[in-house]
Design a protein around this motif. Sequence first.
Motif, PDB file in Angstrom:
ATOM      1  N   LEU A   1       0.831  -1.205   0.000  1.00 17.53           N
ATOM      2  CA  LEU A   1       0.000   0.000   0.000  1.00 17.53           C
ATOM      3  C   LEU A   1       0.869   1.261   0.000  1.00 17.53           C
ATOM      4  O   LEU A   1       0.608   2.208  -0.748  1.00 17.53           O
ATOM      5  CB  LEU A   1      -0.943  -0.009   1.212  1.00 17.53           C
ATOM      6  N   TRP A   2       1.927   1.251   0.802  1.00 20.52           N
ATOM      7  CA  TRP A   2       2.862   2.387   0.802  1.00 20.52           C
ATOM      8  C   TRP A   2       3.456   2.584  -0.594  1.00 20.52           C
ATOM      9  O   TRP A   2       3.548   3.695  -1.095  1.00 20.52           O
ATOM     10  CB  TRP A   2       4.007   2.135   1.798  1.00 20.52           C
ATOM     11  N   ALA A   3       3.858   1.466  -1.212  1.00 20.59           N
ATOM     12  CA  ALA A   3       4.528   1.538  -2.518  1.00 20.59           C
ATOM     13  C   ALA A   3       3.589   2.043  -3.610  1.00 20.59           C
ATOM     14  O   ALA A   3       4.030   2.654  -4.585  1.00 20.59           O
ATOM     15  CB  ALA A   3       5.078   0.164  -2.874  1.00 20.59           C
ATOM     16  N   GLU A   4       2.299   1.781  -3.455  1.00 27.67           N
ATOM     17  CA  GLU A   4       1.333   2.136  -4.507  1.00 27.67           C
ATOM     18  C   GLU A   4       0.808   3.575  -4.391  1.00 27.67           C
ATOM     19  O   GLU A   4       0.012   3.992  -5.225  1.00 27.67           O
ATOM     20  CB  GLU A   4       0.138   1.176  -4.436  1.00 27.67           C
ATOM     21  N   ARG A   5       1.218   4.302  -3.356  1.00 24.43           N
ATOM     22  CA  ARG A   5       0.615   5.623  -3.116  1.00 24.43           C
ATOM     23  C   ARG A   5       0.860   6.600  -4.257  1.00 24.43           C
ATOM     24  O   ARG A   5       1.920   6.595  -4.891  1.00 24.43           O
ATOM     25  CB  ARG A   5       1.109   6.202  -1.787  1.00 24.43           C
ATOM     26  N   ASP A   6      -0.139   7.429  -4.473  1.00 22.66           N
ATOM     27  CA  ASP A   6      -0.104   8.436  -5.535  1.00 22.66           C
ATOM     28  C   ASP A   6       1.104   9.356  -5.340  1.00 22.66           C
ATOM     29  O   ASP A   6       1.415   9.750  -4.221  1.00 22.66           O
ATOM     30  CB  ASP A   6      -1.418   9.247  -5.452  1.00 22.66           C
ATOM     31  N   PRO A   7       1.787   9.724  -6.428  1.00 21.66           N
ATOM     32  CA  PRO A   7       2.954  10.606  -6.318  1.00 21.66           C
ATOM     33  C   PRO A   7       2.632  11.966  -5.691  1.00 21.66           C
ATOM     34  O   PRO A   7       3.540  12.649  -5.202  1.00 21.66           O
ATOM     35  CB  PRO A   7       3.421  10.786  -7.764  1.00 21.66           C
ATOM     36  N   ARG A   8       1.342  12.347  -5.673  1.00 25.48           N
ATOM     37  CA  ARG A   8       0.987  13.629  -5.044  1.00 25.48           C
ATOM     38  C   ARG A   8       0.913  13.518  -3.513  1.00 25.48           C
ATOM     39  O   ARG A   8       0.749  14.518  -2.822  1.00 25.48           O
ATOM     40  CB  ARG A   8      -0.366  14.123  -5.580  1.00 25.48           C
ATOM     41  N   THR A   9       1.003  12.296  -2.980  1.00 23.17           N
ATOM     42  CA  THR A   9       0.974  12.103  -1.530  1.00 23.17           C
ATOM     43  C   THR A   9       2.243  12.692  -0.918  1.00 23.17           C
ATOM     44  O   THR A   9       3.339  12.479  -1.456  1.00 23.17           O
ATOM     45  CB  THR A   9       0.912  10.582  -1.217  1.00 23.17           C
TER      46      THR A   9
ATOM     47  N   ALA B   1      -0.377  24.163  -2.330  1.00 22.60           N
ATOM     48  CA  ALA B   1      -0.156  24.214  -3.777  1.00 22.60           C
ATOM     49  C   ALA B   1       0.656  23.009  -4.248  1.00 22.60           C
ATOM     50  O   ALA B   1       0.517  22.560  -5.387  1.00 22.60           O
ATOM     51  CB  ALA B   1       0.559  25.513  -4.136  1.00 22.60           C
ATOM     52  N   ALA B   2       1.491  22.454  -3.379  1.00 24.24           N
ATOM     53  CA  ALA B   2       2.372  21.357  -3.792  1.00 24.24           C
ATOM     54  C   ALA B   2       1.628  20.022  -3.911  1.00 24.24           C
ATOM     55  O   ALA B   2       1.830  19.279  -4.875  1.00 24.24           O
ATOM     56  CB  ALA B   2       3.521  21.219  -2.801  1.00 24.24           C
ATOM     57  N   HIS B   3       0.779  19.701  -2.919  1.00 24.41           N
ATOM     58  CA  HIS B   3       0.157  18.374  -2.892  1.00 24.41           C
ATOM     59  C   HIS B   3      -1.341  18.401  -3.129  1.00 24.41           C
ATOM     60  O   HIS B   3      -1.972  17.342  -3.191  1.00 24.41           O
ATOM     61  CB  HIS B   3       0.426  17.696  -1.541  1.00 24.41           C
ATOM     62  N   GLY B   4      -1.923  19.570  -3.230  1.00 24.52           N
ATOM     63  CA  GLY B   4      -3.373  19.697  -3.393  1.00 24.52           C
ATOM     64  C   GLY B   4      -4.001  20.130  -2.078  1.00 24.52           C
ATOM     65  O   GLY B   4      -3.528  19.748  -0.995  1.00 24.52           O
TER      66      GLY B   4
ATOM     67  N   TRP C   1      -8.125  16.641  -5.074  1.00 26.98           N
ATOM     68  CA  TRP C   1      -8.057  15.867  -6.330  1.00 26.98           C
ATOM     69  C   TRP C   1      -8.524  14.420  -6.160  1.00 26.98           C
ATOM     70  O   TRP C   1      -8.695  13.703  -7.147  1.00 26.98           O
ATOM     71  CB  TRP C   1      -6.624  15.867  -6.888  1.00 26.98           C
ATOM     72  N   ASN C   2      -8.761  13.993  -4.910  1.00 26.15           N
ATOM     73  CA  ASN C   2      -9.035  12.571  -4.657  1.00 26.15           C
ATOM     74  C   ASN C   2     -10.537  12.267  -4.806  1.00 26.15           C
ATOM     75  O   ASN C   2     -11.270  12.030  -3.845  1.00 26.15           O
ATOM     76  CB  ASN C   2      -8.529  12.196  -3.264  1.00 26.15           C
ATOM     77  N   THR C   3     -10.971  12.241  -6.051  1.00 29.91           N
ATOM     78  CA  THR C   3     -12.409  12.099  -6.355  1.00 29.91           C
ATOM     79  C   THR C   3     -13.001  10.816  -5.789  1.00 29.91           C
ATOM     80  O   THR C   3     -14.110  10.820  -5.260  1.00 29.91           O
ATOM     81  CB  THR C   3     -12.611  12.098  -7.885  1.00 29.91           C
TER      82      THR C   3
END
Length: 174
Positions: free
Chosen positions: A29-37, A162-165, A139-141
Amino acid sequence: MTDDDAVAETERLVLRRWRVADAAVQRTLWAERDPRTPAHRRLSSDGHPTLEELEDRIRHESPGATVALLAAVRRTDGAVVGYAGLIRNDHGEPDEPEIAYEFLRAEWGRGLATEACGAVVDWARRTRHRRLWATVREWNTASRRVLDKVGFAETTRVDRDAAHGDTLYYRLDL
Ligand SMILES: CC(C)(COP(=O)(O)OP(=O)(O)OC[C@H]1O[C@@H](n2cnc3c(N)ncnc32)[C@H](O)[C@@H]1OP(=O)(O)O)[C@@H](O)C(=O)NCCC(=O)NCCS
């Protein structure tokens, strides 16, 4: 209940306390996290948290906590497919925890998060929490949709980033 450490059940899932053997799924789960996290919630370039570190965190969890993340186990094959539960936060009163949830990417889009979060809301009622919070990136619809479906309402509070949403705040009075 099908497991001694089960806390809640749904049609397709059992929500139970973490076991040390679940650390590998946590790491995926950690590895799959969105790059915006934000970076502190993603695997570091040198591989932290390691499997051993995640195992150790599980060993140190308190077994009867009513604010805890719970492994979501698929009934059909016993696989851990994600988690849902409650975490402490600093924006509500002490008895107003925050809901949190995350599923393996391969399992997205089948209603599992909604099912698990519905059970977490029921668990929070049983353990006499009065209100739950949720924070979610603008952004996390998919996550915002899950919150809508289990009855949360968006508040007017927003933390700009501004950096992560931007982070939106949701609330559910139990
Ligand atoms: C958020 C998350 C848990 C949702 O899991 P899931 O099991 O796929 O969720 P569900 O299937 O129960 O519901 C998702 C809803 O979002 C909708 N959805 C999914 N992706 C979407 C998109 N890109 N745009 C619009 N809607 C979307 C789905 O259609 C569904 O709504 P519906 O039932 O009205 O059709 C999953 O995407 C995840 O693990 N994300 C990473 C971790 C995370 O963001 N956690 C929440 C932090 S606040």
